[in-house]
Design an enzyme around this catalytic site. Structure first.
Site, PDB file in Angstrom:
ATOM      1  N   LYS A 122      19.785  20.362 -28.803  1.00  0.00           N
ATOM      2  CA  LYS A 122      20.698  21.497 -28.655  1.00  0.00           C
ATOM      3  C   LYS A 122      20.841  22.149 -30.024  1.00  0.00           C
ATOM      4  CE  LYS A 122      25.333  21.234 -28.032  1.00  0.00           C
ATOM      5  NZ  LYS A 122      25.798  21.949 -29.258  1.00  0.00           N
ATOM      6  N   GLU A 191      30.681  28.115 -25.255  1.00  0.00           N
ATOM      7  CA  GLU A 191      31.939  27.450 -25.622  1.00  0.00           C
ATOM      8  C   GLU A 191      33.036  28.472 -25.900  1.00  0.00           C
ATOM      9  OE1 GLU A 191      31.454  24.311 -28.458  1.00  0.00           O
ATOM     10  OE2 GLU A 191      33.603  24.087 -28.782  1.00  0.00           O
TER      11      GLU A 191
HETATM   12  O1  KIV Z   1      29.048  18.575 -30.161  1.00  0.00           O
HETATM   13  C1  KIV Z   1      29.533  18.720 -29.033  1.00  0.00           C
HETATM   14  O2  KIV Z   1      30.196  17.813 -28.485  1.00  0.00           O
HETATM   15  C2  KIV Z   1      29.324  19.982 -28.346  1.00  0.00           C
HETATM   16  C3  KIV Z   1      30.001  20.188 -27.032  1.00  0.00           C
HETATM   17  C4  KIV Z   1      31.430  20.466 -27.246  1.00  0.00           C
HETATM   18  C5  KIV Z   1      29.348  21.217 -26.229  1.00  0.00           C
HETATM   19  O3  KIV Z   1      28.640  20.817 -28.845  1.00  0.00           O
END
Ligand code: KIV
Length: 273
Positions: A122, A191
C-alpha cells in the site's frame, strides 16, 4: 452488530477483490501486526489484512507514522503472513520509501514483498508518485493506493482533519483515484473524506474503494484492530465503532493475576507438577 459465517473459504486474491466489487459484496478489512492477531482475524472471516504503518502508533508508541522503518514493517509483516491463511495480505510502504525516485521506490517494494511474503504493497499519494507506482506494478507487485487523509503527510496537512471538503481538493482526489485506477491498482484506501465524495469515487473507478471514515457508499471498510477492539483507550474518532473492550479486559485480567501471585493463590496445587 451482526455475526458472519463465511461460505467461501478460498484464498482472497486481487481477482477476488475485483469480483467482490463487481457483485456488490462489501470487503471487510482490518489491520494486524503479528501472527496471533492475524490468525484470529483470518479465522473470523476478514477478507483483507493490512500490515499498516499505524504499527508506528499502536505497536511502537510513536505519535505519528513517520518514524517506522522498512525493516520494522518487514518484521511485523512476516508474522502476519504466517497467520493469514485466507485473507489477502497488504504491507504498507512507510514514509520516504516510495517517492519520485523510481529506482529506489521499486527496490524498496521488491524488498518488502520478497522478505515479508506479503501479496501487495500500500502506498500513500497520488500523481506525484505515479511513475514509481507504475514501475512497482510493472514489476508484478499489486499496489493498493491511499488517498484523502494520508497520515504520512500529517506535517504538510497540519493535523488529522477531514480532507477534500473543498471543491479543489475533491477534484484533485477524484483525478488521483482515476489515475491510480488506470495504472491498475487493485484497491484504493480512502481515509477521512466526505461520504458523498467517497461514494462518487467508488462509482467512478473499477478498483475497490476501501474506506476509513469515508461513509458506507464505498466497496469495503478498514479499521485499526486495536482501535476497534477498544485497546487504544481514549481514541474515539467519529468514524470508529468499538466491537469489544479489550483494553479494560486486559487490565482487569492482568490485575487479577497480579493479585493471585501476591497472595500465593496462583499457582494452586492443580497447577503444579
Ligand atoms: O496504517 C494504517 O493502519 C492505515 C489504515 C488506517 C488504512 O493506513
Amino acid at each position: 452488530m451482526s455475526t458472519y459465517t463465511a461460505t467461501d473459504k478460498s484464498k482472497v486474491t486481487t481477482r477476488t477483490l475485483a469480483e467482490m466489487k463487481a457483485r456488490g459484496e462489501k470487503i471487510a478489512c482490518i489491520t494486524a501486526y503479528d501472527y496471533t492477531i492475524a490468525s484470529l482475524v483470518d479465522a473470523a472471516g476478514i477478507d483483507f489484512i493490512l500490515v499498516g504503518d499505524s504499527a508506528a502508533n499502536v505497536m511502537l508508541g510513536h505519535s505519528t507514522t513517520i518514524p517506522i522503518t522498512l525493516d520494522e514493517m518487514i518484521v511485523y509483516a512476516k508474522g502476519v503472513v504466517r497467520g493469514a491463511k485466507r485473507a489477502f495480505v497488504v504491507v504498507d510502504m512507510p514514509f520516504g520509501t516510495v517517492t519520485a525516485d523510481v529506482n529506489t521506490s521499486l527496490k524498496n517494494a521488491i524488498r518488502v514483498i520478497q522478505q515479508s511474503g506479503g501479496e501487495a504493497v500500500k502506498i500513500e499519494g497520488g500523481s506525484e508518485i505515479a511513475p514509481a507506482i507504475e514501475a512497482i506494478l510493472a514489476a508484478g507487485i499489486p499496489v493498493v493506493g491511499h488517498l484523502g487523509l494520508t497520515p504520512q503527510s500529517v506535517n504538510v496537512f497540519g493535523g488529522y482533519a477531514v480532507r477534500a471538503k473543498e471543491e479543489e481538493e475533491a477534484a484533485r482526489l477524484i483525478a488521483d483515484a482515476k489515475m491510480l485506477d488506470s495504472l491498475g491498482c487493485c484497491a484504493i484506501v480512502l481515509e477521512k473524506v466526505p461520504s458523498a465524495l467517497a461514494a462518487e469515487v467508488a462509482r467512478s473507478v473499477k478498483a475497490p474503494i476501501i474506506g476509513i471514515g469515508a461513509g458506507n457508499g464505498v466497496d469495503g471498510q478498514i479499521l485499526v484492530v486495536q482501535d476497534m477492539l477498544g485497546m487504544n483507550r481514549g481514541f474515539k474518532p467519529k468514524f470508529l465503532r468499538h466491537y469489544g473492550n479489550l483494553g479494560d479486559l486486559i487490565e482487569q485480567s492482568v490485575n487479577s493475576y497480579v493479585g493471585d501471585v501476591k497472595t500465593v493463590d496462583f499457582p494452586s496445587a492443580t497447577e503444579c507438577y
